[in-house]
Scaffold this active site. Structure first.
Site, PDB file in Angstrom:
ATOM      1  N   TYR A 319     -34.533  19.035  -2.348  1.00 41.53           N
ATOM      2  CA  TYR A 319     -35.594  19.729  -1.965  1.00 41.53           C
ATOM      3  C   TYR A 319     -36.944  19.128  -1.216  1.00 41.53           C
ATOM      4  CZ  TYR A 319     -33.180  22.845  -5.474  1.00 41.53           C
ATOM      5  OH  TYR A 319     -32.290  23.443  -6.205  1.00 41.53           O
ATOM      6  N   CYS A 345     -27.596   3.757  -3.736  1.00 40.60           N
ATOM      7  CA  CYS A 345     -27.626   3.389  -2.304  1.00 40.60           C
ATOM      8  C   CYS A 345     -27.657   4.390  -1.468  1.00 40.60           C
ATOM      9  CB  CYS A 345     -26.210   2.494  -2.058  1.00 40.60           C
ATOM     10  SG  CYS A 345     -25.917   1.304  -3.548  1.00 40.60           S
TER      11      CYS A 345
END
Ligand SMILES: *Cc1c(COP(=O)(O)O)cnc(C)c1O
Length: 417
Positions: A319, A345
């Protein structure tokens, strides 16, 4: 006292209740979620105090943080629970919660989950669609039981929060359309294995104003009155959860003021009031402890690479949420502007952007306000075992969830011949 103040500095050390967070990191390692029992208790008691003149049930929304020890703290204070899966029901029962204080929300309840909840004897199903009414009627009939229900009505009000956590607009998947609610109640009244006991709404999460709640109540009461005039008299009103907390500069109403505003909007109605608070009970009662692994100066930005990542705390990646990040020990390092990132990653793997901090490798950081939707949304992405969780109670520290092991992560997997 806000719940965040259960974590404060004493002699340059960030302390949870009576325990330095550095000691917890030393003993249990990092990343580690730390909760304050006093903060959890205080939040619940503020609700109970504000509601004490009105018949009520506070149903803690389990999904905010489902650790058994947290559920148990609330159960012992008299809480009920708002669940959204059969798994959460089993947690509530395992933690000593009472089925008769459980409400079951969610748009996709399976037959197995309905059976489990009926057999346990929950307080109410918050039904979210017409086909769910039919399914529940059938399942209850097959067990020779009657299911107590409320319909989750979508009042079509704007919660003014992040679109991913806004649930009360007519384009959202939640609840039954406002304009169809009365006819669905009539349909439900004709089904033999259902008993209509209430009406429910939940318009979103992290609301920082009372006005959307009031707008929702006013719309709900119009329906309640329309039903009463048709002879369908409801025993309870469930106004959901959604009260926000301060992560940064938000100024949500205090619990007492929020409850007073709700009671005011009910204008003397005596129906039992159910609330489903989640975030506001646990959000500021927890922090995530993490250690700096590397300081990596970049061309444009300096990175502090920490051992917690988006798998541990997904809110920033999901968010773009803000969490305060504080040094656990105030140290004399040069203050620099850092991107606080994890080892995963993904470029979205960040905990905080552009933070002025005095840190060096091995420094400990506390990610604040991480008690809600932190551990509960964590994953094993990148085969990262989930963090441990501890609860501080005065000057004692209890391990409430052991750190996962890699062995546990692939224990259910097998290689084919
Ligand atoms: C998530 C949820 C809650 C709790 O929301 P908070 O914003 O954490 O208070 C309550 N009720 C329902 C139906 C929910 O889905």
């Amino acid at each position: 006292m806000t719940m965040r103040q259960y974590f404060n500095y004493q002699n340059n050390q960030l302390v949870a209740e009576g325990v330095p967070l550095a000691d917890i990191a030393e003993q249990y390692g990092t990343p580690c979620y730390v909760y304050s029992r006093a903060a959890l208790t205080s939040g619940f008691q503020q609700f109970a105090e504000a509601l004490k003149g009105h018949e009520h049930q506070i149903c803690y929304a389990v999904k905010a943080n489902p650790n058994l020890a947290i559920l148990n703290v609330f159960a012992r204070l008299g809480a009920g629970f708002d669940i959204v899966s059969g798994g959460e029901l089993q947690r509530v029962l395992a933690a000593g919660g009472e089925a008769r204080k459980v409400v079951f929300s969610g748009v996709g309840k399976s037959v197995a989950e309905m059976r489990m909840a009926l057999e346990a004897g929950i307080l109410c199903f918050n039904v979210e669609s017409a086909p769910e009414l039919d399914r529940l009627n059938e399942v209850a009939g097959s067990l020779g039981k009657v299911a107590a229900i409320s319909l989750r009505v979508n009042p079509d009000v704007d919660a003014k929060t992040h679109p991913y956590i806004s649930t009360g607009l007519k384009q959202n998947k939640f609840g039954v359309a406002y304009t169809e609610a009365v006819s669905l109640y009539c349909k439900a009244a004709a089904l033999p294995n259902l008993r209509l006991t209430g009406m429910d709404c939940h318009i979103g999460s992290q609301l920082t104003e009372t006005s959307p709640f009031i707008a929702a109540i006013e719309k709900v009461l119009v329906l309640v009155d329309a039903l009463a005039s048709m002879g369908i008299v409801l025993e309870h009103l469930d106004l959901g959860g959604g009260l926000g907390i301060c992560y940064d500069k938000e100024t949500p109403p205090a619990i007492a003021d929020y409850v007073a505003a709700l009671l005011g909007a009910l204008k003397g109605r005596t129906q039992k009031l159910i609330l489903e608070p989640g975030r506001v009970l646990v959000g500021n009662a927890g922090v995530l402890l993490t250690r700096v692994e590397y300081i990596k100066p970049g061309c444009e930005k300096n990175f502090a690479i920490v051992d917690a990542a988006m798998n541990d705390l997904m809110r920033p990646a999901l968010y773009d949420a803000y969490h305060g990040i504080l040094p656990v020990v105030q140290e004399n390092h040069p203050v620099q502007n850092y991107e606080i990132v994890g080892p995963i990653c993904e470029t979205g793997d960040f905990i905080g952007h552009a933070r002025e901090l005095a840190v060096a490798p091995q420094s400990l950081l506390a990610v604040m306000s991480a008690g809600a939707y932190g551990m509960s949304m964590s994953s094993n992405y990148n085969t990262r075992p989930r963090a441990c969780e501890v609860m501080v109670d005065g000057d004692k520290v209890h391990l409430i969830r052991a750190r996962e092991t890699v062995q546990q992560l692939f224990a259910g997997e097998s290689i084919i011949a």
